[in-house]
Design an enzyme around this catalytic site. Structure first.
Site, PDB file in Angstrom:
ATOM      1  N   ASP A  16      -0.246  -4.092   5.995  1.00  0.00           N
ATOM      2  CA  ASP A  16      -1.446  -4.594   5.570  1.00  0.00           C
ATOM      3  C   ASP A  16      -1.170  -5.116   4.344  1.00  0.00           C
ATOM      4  OD1 ASP A  16      -4.066  -5.303   5.659  1.00  0.00           O
ATOM      5  OD2 ASP A  16      -4.828  -3.668   4.855  1.00  0.00           O
ATOM      6  N   GLU A  17      -1.678  -6.349   3.721  1.00  0.00           N
ATOM      7  CA  GLU A  17      -1.993  -6.818   2.514  1.00  0.00           C
ATOM      8  C   GLU A  17      -0.644  -6.811   1.497  1.00  0.00           C
ATOM      9  OE1 GLU A  17      -6.752  -6.223   1.824  1.00  0.00           O
ATOM     10  OE2 GLU A  17      -5.482  -4.538   1.336  1.00  0.00           O
ATOM     11  N   THR A  18       0.583  -7.152   1.912  1.00  0.00           N
ATOM     12  CA  THR A  18       1.485  -7.290   1.037  1.00  0.00           C
ATOM     13  C   THR A  18       1.401  -8.586   0.244  1.00  0.00           C
ATOM     14  OG1 THR A  18       3.026  -6.055   2.699  1.00  0.00           O
ATOM     15  CG2 THR A  18       4.005  -7.353   0.795  1.00  0.00           C
ATOM     16  N   HIS A  63       0.820  -1.159   0.045  1.00  0.00           N
ATOM     17  CA  HIS A  63       0.038  -0.146   0.078  1.00  0.00           C
ATOM     18  C   HIS A  63       0.883   1.272  -0.135  1.00  0.00           C
ATOM     19  CE1 HIS A  63      -4.108  -1.625   0.666  1.00  0.00           C
ATOM     20  NE2 HIS A  63      -3.526  -2.514   1.152  1.00  0.00           N
TER      21      HIS A  63
END
Length: 846
Positions: free
Chosen positions: A516-518, A430
């Site tokens: 978050d969300e790699t 992100h």
């Protein structure tokens, strides 16, 4: 010669269209969800040529944003669909396209993943770019055709209940009892102890506030509020033994802790006393005192005794201003709202793939490039459009940032309301706004002949050939954690934020560093990563770089005296179980005072116990679950309700019925709004006594993808925030710990009725006036047809249902519903508040 003439005519035609993109129109509609029996949707764009000239056979591209991944390829005769990056897609003519004649239209059929069941899922922000003017985009007139047919609304063919009906709402509202206003408590969230005494006291022009000098700032805050209500300035004395309202410093023997306060009144002495050991507690006492003052008429206050203390020390609201920007004034208005309901943390999500929103000294590109979105050729001046922000960099949702002065103003405003602002710098995933901004900085300094300075803060490895795609379809949104310049960038940003907080008199003691969300696949083909792995025996695989990164980040943060805060994945480790990759709590960080937001508790999704697993492993945990506290989730399964729904639907009741230390007990539905099947929580970890000590608070999150105005922000935030405030401040209600299931339900229904009446009769009228008024959601009515008559009810007693039987839209002057309506034709019903604002209209045919 003929080829040259054709080229000239094409240029002239392109020039004509470029001067007026209004000559083209684009429409879009869903054809069917569950297309070909798969988790995909077929939808249709219709391109209409309303001009008197032919749309050329070549020389143009249409861009648009869509949150669903579109299958590339030919999607109409001579038209190809392509994915650019993130949620940006194109339609381009190929060699087979013959042009579009005046008055003609072209159907473009696309297939995309998942489903579309409300209007905020629709593509957005289409614009056209002409090859001869590649740096300029022209917005296209655009219409979304509402879905109405079953195949457009259900997710799959097996979805038997694709929309929440008026009858569903009616049945859900049926258990809510009407409670007279005078029987409702006057202070919210529910205080620990509240007693109303005989008698009253009137505030008048002689009202004076006396205060301990330690509480002078809080006394002035109260004086300003009372002065506006009384219509005359209220005097403040630095003497707590005088005055109509007295703010006293006092350590109570029986209660104590951060935020406690006591409000008491004495009819014989004729004054109120607010006592606490701290300014924070005095401030909360002032908020409770404010709520005793009637909204209108003579300010006559009841005499009360209140003793109160917050349940959780961390009562937070996350606002995402990266995806779509919110102006400073709106942030201040939200801070006032938070203060009123005794929330004490504003988690500002100021960076993500789609925007960087705060100035940092020495890194001007962060806001000059990362703080703007619009059409560009190389993204060296602005990020690409996202969430329908369009081609113009002057748009007010995609573009915008807080100057240093703005941010310091926000910090001071929050400080004066005893609210801590925690900035979030999202990383390593992100991180695209920062990455592209530093790429622009690199290009600028390389052009100036300064290669060493250019590489100083770079976040990307130009030789990295790793292939990945994030959840939001980005191909290049992860910082390279093997570059020393990445850590220099982090230090620069952290130091810049700390300096601003210090200048505001609100020193930073905690910072959120994302996590978050790699996506899978990152760093695998990076020469910089290979070099690091060869030099460090602890890093055997690309996945190990994750732990290396957060160890380095923790050291940077901790060396500055800050506590590290991140998303749940920052505290997770990949390992194998039965040959399959699983995620466990990372034992390396559990004892390092690492605080985590745990969001993944989608009911029926398999990770419902993650919150408790991490708390049991030693992490400080903030309950931030999507199922109850993601306020960007739509209120209901209704095409016309804005918001996402991947984590479920979040109405006013879900934040209220959440039980912090036993989230399984009162969970009722899965992510699609269906009843949870028996056994959903069998085998799930439960919270241990040790883990319970690690639950530090609750956080509501309002992500910004669908939030394009302050009004939309307030609609999604309110009244949901009230349930969260109740659960974060007040102790567990009796129904939360009652073991008898039938008795617990009966107790819950009674508590819900009380809460619903408080919201409808006390808090919404207050919110209509507070700080200029808030655009809270007014729920649509429930309606049921029985024996030829229409019965109706409302979710929040105190709101009025009005109706018509002549086909006209109900207004604030239409008849008030009081009994079932007998009508042969269409009955239209609408809920109104005391200010005359209305809900969506419900149409019923008896």
């Amino acid at each position: 010669m003929r080829r040259s003439l054709t080229f000239v005519l094409t240029l002239l035609s392109c020039y004509s269209f470029a001067q007026s993109a209004d000559d083209l129109q684009l429409k879009w509609e869903v054809v069917e969800n569950g297309h070909q029996g798969k988790a995909q949707t077929l939808s249709t764009f219709t391109l209409i040529n309303r001009s008197k000239q032919t749309l050329p056979a070549s020389g143009w591209t249409i861009y648009y944003n869509f949150i669903r991944f579109v299958t590339p390829g030919e999607v109409a005769p001579g038209i190809d669909a392509e994915h650019v990056n993130g949620h940006l897609y194109t339609f381009k003519p190929n060699a087979a396209f013959k042009g579009l004649q005046p008055g003609d239209s072209l159907k473009i059929n696309v297939v995309h993943v998942a489903w579309v069941t409300n209007y905020t899922d629709a593509p957005d922000g289409p614009y056209i770019v002409w090859d001869k003017q590649p740096e300029k985009g022209y917005p296209l007139p655009y219409t979304v055709i509402a879905s109405t047919r079953p195949e457009q609304l259900r997710r799959t063919a097996a979805d038997t209940h694709p929309q929440t009906t008026a009858a569903d709402i009616y049945r859900k509202n049926a258990n809510t009892k009407d409670i007279p206003l005078e029987k409702l408590p006057k202070i919210f969230p529910t205080p620990g102890f509240y007693e109303e005494k005989t008698g009253s006291m009137t505030l008048d022009a002689q009202t004076v506030i006396g205060t301990d000098p330690a509480f002078l700032k809080e006394a002035n805050f109260l004086a300003d509020i009372l002065g506006k209500r009384i219509g005359k300035p209220v005097k403040v004395l630095t003497d707590a033994e005088q005055g109509t309202i007295r703010l006293k410093k006092y350590k109570h023997a029986k209660i104590g802790g951060p935020g406690y306060y006591v409000v008491s009144s004495d009819t014989s002495a004729g004054f109120y006393v607010i006592t606490s050991e701290t300014a924070e507690g005095i401030f909360y006492g002032i908020q409770s005192f404010r709520q005793l003052i009637p909204l209108t008429g003579k300010p006559v206050l009841p005499l009360v005794f209140v003793a109160d203390i917050p349940r959780f020390k961390f009562r937070s609201l996350l606002l995402d201003v990266s995806r779509n920007f919110q102006p400073k004034q709106q942030i201040l208005k939200v801070l006032d709202l938070m203060a009123f309901y005794k929330l004490n943390v504003l988690h500002l999500h100021m960076s993500d793939d789609e925007g960087w929103r705060v100035e940092i000294d020495g890194l001007p590109e962060l806001t000059e490039v990362g703080g703007r979105r619009g059409h560009s050729v190389d993204e060296l001046t602005a990020l690409q459009p996202s969430y329908g922000s369009g081609p113009d960099v002057n748009n007010t949702t995609g573009s915008g940032f807080y100057t240093k002065a703005d941010y310091i103003d926000i910090l001071k405003y929050a400080r004066d309301r005893h609210i801590k602002v925690i900035p979030e710098i999202e990383m390593p995933g992100h991180g695209r706004a920062a990455i592209k901004a530093m790429d622009a900085r690199y290009a600028r300094l390389m052009k100036a002949g300064k290669p060493e300075e250019a590489a100083e803060y770079r976040l990307s490895d130009p030789e990295d050939k790793s292939e990945y795609r994030s959840v939001q379809e980005w191909k290049d949104n992860v910082m390279n954690v093997a570059l020393p310049s990445t850590y220099k960038f982090i230090e620069k940003v952290v130091d810049g934020l700390m300096t601003m907080h210090q200048e505001a008199g609100a020193p930073l003691d905690m910072i959120h560093m994302g996590g978050d969300e790699t996506p899978a696949g990152v760093w695998e083909q990076s020469p910089a990563a290979w070099k690091l792995m060869r030099s460090d025996p602890k890093i055997r695989y690309a996945d190990d770089l994750w732990y290396y990164f957060y160890d380095k980040v923790a050291k940077i943060v901790n060396s500055r005296g800050l506590q590290l805060y991140g998303w749940e994945e920052a505290g997770m480790r990949k390992t194998k179980r039965d040959g399959k990759t699983v995620m466990i709590a990372n034992p390396d960080f559990g004892n390092r005072n690492f605080q985590l937001d745990v969001w993944n508790n989608v009911m029926g999704g398999g990770m419902e116990d993650l919150t408790y697993r991490l708390a049991n492993a030693g992490y400080k945990v903030v309950l931030s679950g999507v199922s109850n506290y993601y306020f960007d989730m739509a209120y209901a399964k209704d095409y016309h309700e804005p918001g996402f729904y991947w984590g479920g639907y979040v109405d006013v009741d879900k934040p209220f019925y959440f039980i912090p230390f036993d989230l399984y007990k009162n969970s009722k539905e899965d992510g699609q709004g269906n009843p949870l099947p028996p056994g959903t929580f069998t085998g799930k970890d439960r919270l241990t006594e040790y883990g319970r000590e690690n639950i530090v608070g609750i956080q509501a999150a309002l992500w910004g993808e669908t939030v394009k105005s302050p009004q939309q922000l307030e609609y999604l935030l309110l009244p949901k925030l009230l349930g969260m405030a109740e659960r974060a401040w007040s102790t567990d209600p009796a129904w939360a710990t009652e073991e008898n299931e039938a008795r617990a339900k009966e107790m819950y229904d009674s508590a819900w009725s009380r809460f619903a009446n408080i919201v409808g009769k006390r808090e919404l009228p207050r919110l209509a006036a507070l700080n200029g008024g808030y655009n809270y959601r007014i729920p649509p009515p429930g309606a049921l047809v029985e024996n030829g008559k229409v019965s109706a009810n409302v979710q929040l007693p105190g709101l009025l249902i009005r109706y018509t039987t002549d086909g006209k839209e109900p207004t604030a002057k239409s008849p008030v519903y009081s009994a079932p309506v007998a009508a042969k034709g269409t009955v239209k019903l609408k809920v109104f508040d005391s200010a005359g604002r209305g809900s969506r209209t419900v149409i019923v045919n008896p």
